[in-house]
Design a protein around this motif. Structure first.
Motif, short mmCIF file in Angstrom:
data_model
loop_
_atom_site.label_atom_id
_atom_site.label_comp_id
_atom_site.label_asym_id
_atom_site.label_seq_id
_atom_site.Cartn_x
_atom_site.Cartn_y
_atom_site.Cartn_z
N ILE A 23 0.84 -1.21 0.00
CA ILE A 23 0.00 0.00 0.00
C ILE A 23 0.87 1.25 0.00
CG2 ILE A 23 -1.62 1.34 1.40
CD1 ILE A 23 -2.88 -1.35 2.24
N VAL A 24 1.91 1.26 0.82
CA VAL A 24 2.80 2.43 0.89
C VAL A 24 3.51 2.63 -0.43
CG1 VAL A 24 4.90 3.31 2.00
CG2 VAL A 24 3.08 2.33 3.39
N THR A 25 4.04 1.55 -1.00
CA THR A 25 4.74 1.65 -2.28
C THR A 25 3.81 2.12 -3.39
OG1 THR A 25 6.22 -0.14 -1.61
CG2 THR A 25 6.13 0.37 -3.94
N SER A 26 2.61 1.57 -3.41
CA SER A 26 1.63 1.97 -4.42
C SER A 26 1.26 3.44 -4.26
CB SER A 26 0.39 1.10 -4.30
OG SER A 26 -0.61 1.53 -5.19
N GLY A 27 1.10 3.89 -3.02
CA GLY A 27 0.78 5.31 -2.76
C GLY A 27 1.89 6.23 -3.23
N LYS A 28 3.14 5.84 -2.98
CA LYS A 28 4.28 6.66 -3.43
C LYS A 28 4.32 6.74 -4.95
CE LYS A 28 7.37 5.93 0.51
NZ LYS A 28 8.66 5.39 0.95
N ARG A 33 3.40 9.77 -10.00
CA ARG A 33 2.76 9.89 -11.31
C ARG A 33 1.86 11.11 -11.37
NH1 ARG A 33 0.66 4.57 -13.88
NH2 ARG A 33 0.93 5.87 -15.69
N ILE A 34 1.17 11.42 -10.28
CA ILE A 34 0.32 12.61 -10.25
C ILE A 34 1.18 13.87 -10.38
CG2 ILE A 34 -1.13 14.02 -8.74
CD1 ILE A 34 -2.40 11.38 -7.76
N GLU A 35 2.32 13.90 -9.70
CA GLU A 35 3.23 15.06 -9.82
C GLU A 35 3.71 15.24 -11.25
OE1 GLU A 35 6.41 14.56 -7.02
OE2 GLU A 35 5.07 14.67 -5.29
N GLN A 36 4.04 14.13 -11.91
CA GLN A 36 4.50 14.22 -13.29
C GLN A 36 3.39 14.73 -14.21
OE1 GLN A 36 7.75 13.81 -14.10
NE2 GLN A 36 7.92 13.60 -11.89
N LEU A 37 2.18 14.26 -14.00
CA LEU A 37 1.04 14.73 -14.80
C LEU A 37 0.76 16.21 -14.54
CD1 LEU A 37 -1.36 11.67 -14.53
CD2 LEU A 37 -0.16 12.46 -16.56
N GLU A 38 0.90 16.65 -13.29
CA GLU A 38 0.70 18.06 -12.97
C GLU A 38 1.72 18.93 -13.70
OE1 GLU A 38 0.87 18.09 -8.71
OE2 GLU A 38 -1.29 17.73 -8.51
N LYS A 39 2.96 18.46 -13.79
CA LYS A 39 3.99 19.21 -14.53
C LYS A 39 3.61 19.33 -16.00
CE LYS A 39 7.85 18.02 -11.51
NZ LYS A 39 9.11 17.29 -11.39
#
Length: 93
Positions: A23-28, A33-39
């Motif tokens: 769960i922790v690894t998946s969350g990270k 991926r969300i940060e990359q999409l935001e960029k």
């Protein structure tokens, strides 16, 4: 304690640790991926803001080109009219 109970508890703890780690690894990974999409979205928004400005500049340039073409046509017509009257050669005056 019974060996079966100990073994079940060890399996339970191992499963819980593995699940929590997943769960922790998946969350990270999801956050990354969300940060990359935001960029990418930010970069896209930068272009979206520039496009109307570029369109206005393009319209202004097209107007200038049309004006130059009109002047060129007028100039060509003037030269043709004057060449019929032999006024295009100023050296003969």
């Amino acid at each position: 304690m019974n060996d079966g109970i100990v073994s079940a508890l060890v399996a339970l703890v191992g499963t819980m640790i593995g699940t929590f780690g997943g769960i922790v690894t998946s969350g990270k990974l999801t956050n990354y991926r969300i940060e990359q999409l935001e960029k990418k979205v930010d970069a896209h928004n930068g272009f979206a803001l520039k496009i109307p400005i570029l369109e206005e500049r393009l319209k202004a340039m097209q107007n200038k080109i049309n004006e130059i073409e009109e002047r060129s046509i007028i100039h060509e017509n003037f030269k043709m009219d004057n060449s019929k009257n032999h006024y295009d050669n100023f050296g003969d005056c």
